[in-house]
Design a protein around this motif. Structure first.
Motif, PDB file in Angstrom:
ATOM      1  N   GLU A 129       0.756  -1.120  -0.192  1.00 22.79           N
ATOM      2  CA  GLU A 129      -0.047  -0.084   0.052  1.00 22.79           C
ATOM      3  C   GLU A 129       0.910   1.310   0.069  1.00 22.79           C
ATOM      4  O   GLU A 129       0.529   2.306  -0.450  1.00 22.79           O
ATOM      5  CB  GLU A 129      -0.865  -0.132   1.149  1.00 22.79           C
ATOM      6  N   ARG A 161       2.085   1.596  -3.413  1.00 33.68           N
ATOM      7  CA  ARG A 161       1.108   2.301  -4.453  1.00 33.68           C
ATOM      8  C   ARG A 161       0.958   3.520  -4.280  1.00 33.68           C
ATOM      9  O   ARG A 161       0.712   4.188  -5.346  1.00 33.68           O
ATOM     10  CB  ARG A 161      -0.128   1.526  -4.227  1.00 33.68           C
ATOM     11  N   CYS A 177       2.653   6.283  -6.455  1.00 32.62           N
ATOM     12  CA  CYS A 177       2.360   6.721  -8.017  1.00 32.62           C
ATOM     13  C   CYS A 177       1.286   7.902  -8.143  1.00 32.62           C
ATOM     14  O   CYS A 177       0.539   7.927  -7.391  1.00 32.62           O
ATOM     15  CB  CYS A 177       1.403   5.398  -8.474  1.00 32.62           C
ATOM     16  N   LEU A 212       3.784  -6.329  -6.024  1.00 30.17           N
ATOM     17  CA  LEU A 212       3.145  -5.578  -6.941  1.00 30.17           C
ATOM     18  C   LEU A 212       3.015  -6.016  -8.531  1.00 30.17           C
ATOM     19  O   LEU A 212       2.630  -5.319  -9.389  1.00 30.17           O
ATOM     20  CB  LEU A 212       3.247  -4.106  -6.918  1.00 30.17           C
ATOM     21  N   GLU A 242      -0.287  -6.298 -10.494  1.00 31.00           N
ATOM     22  CA  GLU A 242      -1.085  -5.257 -10.469  1.00 31.00           C
ATOM     23  C   GLU A 242      -0.908  -4.342 -11.580  1.00 31.00           C
ATOM     24  O   GLU A 242       0.208  -3.986 -11.962  1.00 31.00           O
ATOM     25  CB  GLU A 242      -1.023  -4.476  -8.962  1.00 31.00           C
ATOM     26  N   ILE A 297      -1.160  -0.704 -12.563  1.00 32.20           N
ATOM     27  CA  ILE A 297      -1.042   0.669 -11.988  1.00 32.20           C
ATOM     28  C   ILE A 297      -0.326   1.494 -12.906  1.00 32.20           C
ATOM     29  O   ILE A 297       0.839   1.196 -13.348  1.00 32.20           O
ATOM     30  CB  ILE A 297      -0.863   0.659 -10.648  1.00 32.20           C
TER      31      ILE A 297
END
Length: 803
Positions: free
Chosen positions: A614, A617, A620, A643, A646, A648
């Motif tokens: 988290e 993330r 970003c 990650l 994921e 993103i």
């Protein structure tokens, strides 16, 4: 004078460009800056080829401002003075003392206002007329419209201002100046600074009426002052030698006033610059040291790695060599800076904070010191985001607003306060006098290699390029290897078989598509989101070459390859340190908001810390690329916090097969993430960089057999690491709880070398930014092998070892 109604209007851009443009017409130009700022004069120096000078009534006294202007402009055809803040903004509570307007009045200099008109029209006229009429002692003679838009709006503004419009300058993003936590990045630190200044000159020459500006300059009144003379302020001993004063410079120490060096020269000293990032010792014959300001926090890891210079500086201070340190110099002399070991000449530790200290104080000397006498008062300024604990010693350097600050003795003066010695020449005279009577610095012997190192050819002395140091160098020569993080077991039969089959395709150019597809299936991604690479090292190089990064950030301590790759590509790297006091946990808030690239390891080498997904993330955001190095993620059961699966925007994950599958000689890895970024990386990748055996290994390690074996190895690592950490805990050794196949241990300075003498190789950790020589990284090994490490530790550690 180039001034403005408020800060942020483009004074530095226009003033520096004007200096360069006038210089291009073959005029000799001198550059000056109102206020204490060190950074703008650095750009002025590039534009003019002469030292940039400061004009600050607070620092030097109002009576010295005109003489200093004449001194700096000696031999010049034109002098350009860049203002500070808004034209009438000075020291708070003093009715504009030390403002640009104050300096313009003291020097009878005509003022040209720079106004950012990108969000205004006719209101510019009201603003300019108010500025021009506010103080009759200040002569505002013209306007330069900056960041101008349409011709219609420019015409409307021109009709409104009531003063000659001497230039209309459009916006040009190519000449934007990068900034950091204390303002612009100094010219000495920027790649291509000279070219930036050259473009500024061209831009201003194209859009400003230089002839009209020169007419304005010719209208300046004749000053009834005499140029400042350093030789009139200090004197040199008759017939004596010229002792060397070592002055810190380079990218790290860029803040000092030119007049200080001129005063020392006039006082009979020879000023010799040295670069704490490059030079491994003080200049020959050093009898005094001057450490000015700058940004050591940005280069803390590199400064800490130059241990021979730090040792020599520490010994110089302790032996009584006269030493002056201001702000950055104070940090450099401390025990540590954000966890990095510094010189240790001052018993204090420094760290970055979110709080900006900015003040323009008067300081009082609480006692006799190297520079001052009890009760003397000086003016100065402070500008920093660091804090020192404790902030002063038994003998503080100053009292400021009644509070003690800094460290002082008969041979040392170190504090956050910057002073301008032209305003207080007695400081220069006392320092020079002490230097003349001091002995020369004795060079500190470089830490030599241990006997084991001499026999194996792997020394333990400070390294010329610590960012390129690798554990495999330390494990050579028949030593028992705890230095290299490669799984010690044999490769699976299916992997050996795949490698041999890969060689069967050596007769044709390699095709990475099977590897791309296998990785995509492994992480449930599209093939377009995957790029096979020649190990993670190639991926770091591709990232470094991807874009003209303005503010690349590397989170340390971590694997140094991305930092080295960015520097090799010509970028200036900002270091964000995870602190020991926080267990080396990562604080996303420590990343500068303007960072356009952030590189972070997870789990991180060498700390073994696993950061929450988290938190990563949250890094970003639009315009930023976040690169997460998951080289050791496959060594964790279940791959928590990964990650790699994921999607993103702006996120790329790097993986390596080297460690977990015992194939360091087969450079195999991949990048997975944002499809647009992966496509960019592919464009800068050298064709056929991934070999046929690496492609075969990647395909094999993504298959079903590999999944089960990877999980088994990861759980095996967990058991081995638990055994290692239990032994370290029993021995009373400090270590960082790890989730990786290695453990960072605070074994004590010298233990690394003494273990080599016992035939044991552990990874020295002082080459990782943020760590010093007390730390070593120990690879996880089977219990029977780890017992040999414990036996060796029992012999090399004082008091033995019971673990």
């Amino acid at each position: 004078m180039v001034a403005a109604p408020m800060t942020g209007q483009g004074k530095t851009t226009i003033a520096t460009g004007l200096m360069a443009a006038l210089g291009d017409t073959r005029l000799a130009v001198s550059g000056h800056k109102v206020g204490p700022d060190y950074i703008d004069p650095g750009y002025h120096a590039l534009a003019t080829g002469r030292p940039g000078r400061n004009l600050d009534p607070h620092l030097v006294g109002a009576e010295r401002v005109a003489p200093l202007l004449l001194h700096g402009a000696r031999g010049a055809d034109a002098a350009v003075v860049e203002g500070v803040m808004g034209l009438h903004d000075g020291r708070i509570g003093t009715d504009g003392f030390a403002s640009s307007a104050h300096v313009a009045a003291l020097t009878r200099t005509p003022v040209v206002l720079v106004v950012d008109v990108s969000r205004m029209s006719r209101s510019v006229g009201a603003l300019v007329r108010g500025m021009a009429d506010f103080d009759p002692a200040v002569e505002v003679v013209g306007v330069i419209l900056n960041k101008a838009g349409s011709a219609r709006n420019v015409a409307e503004i021109t009709r409104s201002v009531g003063l000659p419009v001497l230039g209309v300058v459009p916006r040009d993003e190519r000449i934007a100046s990068p900034s950091r936590h204390l303002g612009l990045v100094p010219a000495a630190e920027r790649q291509g600074s000279a070219r930036v200044v050259e473009r500024l000159g061209e831009h201003v020459a194209d859009h400003v009426d230089l002839d009209a500006l020169l007419e304005v300059a010719r209208s300046a009144s004749v000053l009834d002052a005499r140029p400042w003379e350093p030789a009139a302020e200090v004197s040199a001993p008759a017939g004596g030698d010229r002792p060397v004063v070592a002055v810190a410079g380079g990218r790290t120490f860029t803040f000092r006033y030119t007049e200080a060096e001129e005063l020392l020269t006039a006082a009979g000293c020879e000023v010799v610059a040295f670069d704490p990032l490059e030079d491994t010792g003080l200049p020959t014959g050093t009898r005094g040291v001057y450490l000015g300001g700058g940004f050591p926090e940005v280069y803390a890891g590199e400064l800490a790695a130059n241990r021979n210079l730090l040792a020599e500086l520490r010994e110089a201070v302790r032996s009584g060599i006269p030493t002056v340190a201001e702000c950055a110099g104070l940090l450099y002399l401390a025990e540590s800076l954000d966890g990095h070991g510094m010189a240790g000449a001052i018993p204090a530790h420094a760290r970055m904070t979110k709080r900006l200290t900015l003040r323009y104080p008067e300081a009082v000397s609480p006692g006799d010191t190297l520079l001052t006498r009890a009760g003397e008062r000086v003016t100065g300024h402070e500008f920093h985001r660091t804090a020192m604990a404790p902030g002063f010693g038994d003998r503080p350097a100053w009292e400021i607003d009644g509070a003690p600050e800094g460290f002082a003795s008969p041979s040392l003066h170190a504090s956050y306060l910057h002073t301008h010695w032209a305003g207080h020449p007695e400081l220069a005279a006392r320092f020079a006098g002490a230097v003349h009577t001091a002995p020369a610095v004795a060079a500190a012997p470089a830490p030599g290699p241990s006997p084991a190192a001499r026999t194996t050819g792997a020394g333990v002395a400070p390294l010329a390029d610590p960012l390129r140091h690798h554990g495999d160098v330390e494990a050579r020569g028949g030593l028992l290897d705890f230095a290299v993080n490669v799984h010690p077991g044999q490769r699976p039969a299916w992997l050996d078989r795949a490698l041999r089959e890969g060689l069967d395709h050596a007769g044709v150019y390699p095709d990475p598509e099977p590897a791309r597809g296998a990785v995509a299936r492994r992480h449930s991604r599209e093939p377009a989101e995957v790029l096979p690479t020649a190990g993670a090292a190639e991926a770091f190089t591709l990232v470094a070459r991807l874009r003209p990064w303005k503010r690349p950030v590397v989170v340390h301590p971590q694997f140094t390859e991305p930092h080295a790759a960015l520097e090799q590509a010509g970028h200036t790297v900002t270091t964000v340190l995870c602190a020991e006091r926080d267990g080396f946990a990562f604080d996303p808030a420590a990343v500068p908001e303007d960072a356009d690239l952030v590189v972070v390891g997870n789990p991180t080498n060498p700390t073994g810390v696993l950061h929450p997904a988290e938190a990563l993330r949250g890094l970003c955001r639009p315009g930023r690329l976040v690169v997460v190095d998951e080289a050791f993620m496959d060594a964790l059961p279940g791959e928590p916090e990964s990650l790699a699966g994921e999607r993103i925007t702006g996120l790329v994950v790097l993986r390596s097969l080297t460690k977990h599958w015992s194939v360091p000689g087969i450079r195999a890895g991949y990048a997975v993430g944002d499809e647009a970024v992966v496509r960019e990386l592919a464009r800068v990748q050298t064709p056929w960089s991934v070999s046929a055996p690496a492609i075969a290994a990647t395909v094999a390690c993504m298959g079903g057999e590999a999944g089960a074996e990877a999980e088994r190895r990861a759980k095996e690592f967990d058991g081995w690491r638990a055994d290692l950490e239990a032994g370290l805990r029993g021995a009373g050794l400090e270590f960082v709880p790890s989730r990786a196949p290695f453990v960072l241990v605070k074994a004590g300075e010298g233990v690394h070398a003494r273990l080599r003498e016992q035939g044991i190789a552990v990874r020295r950790a002082d080459t990782f930014p943020g760590l010093d020589a007390a730390w070593v990284r120990v690879a996880v090994r089977p219990p029977e092998t780890t017992r040999k490490l414990f036996d060796a530790l029992a012999k090399v550690r004082p008091g033995g070892f019971s673990g």
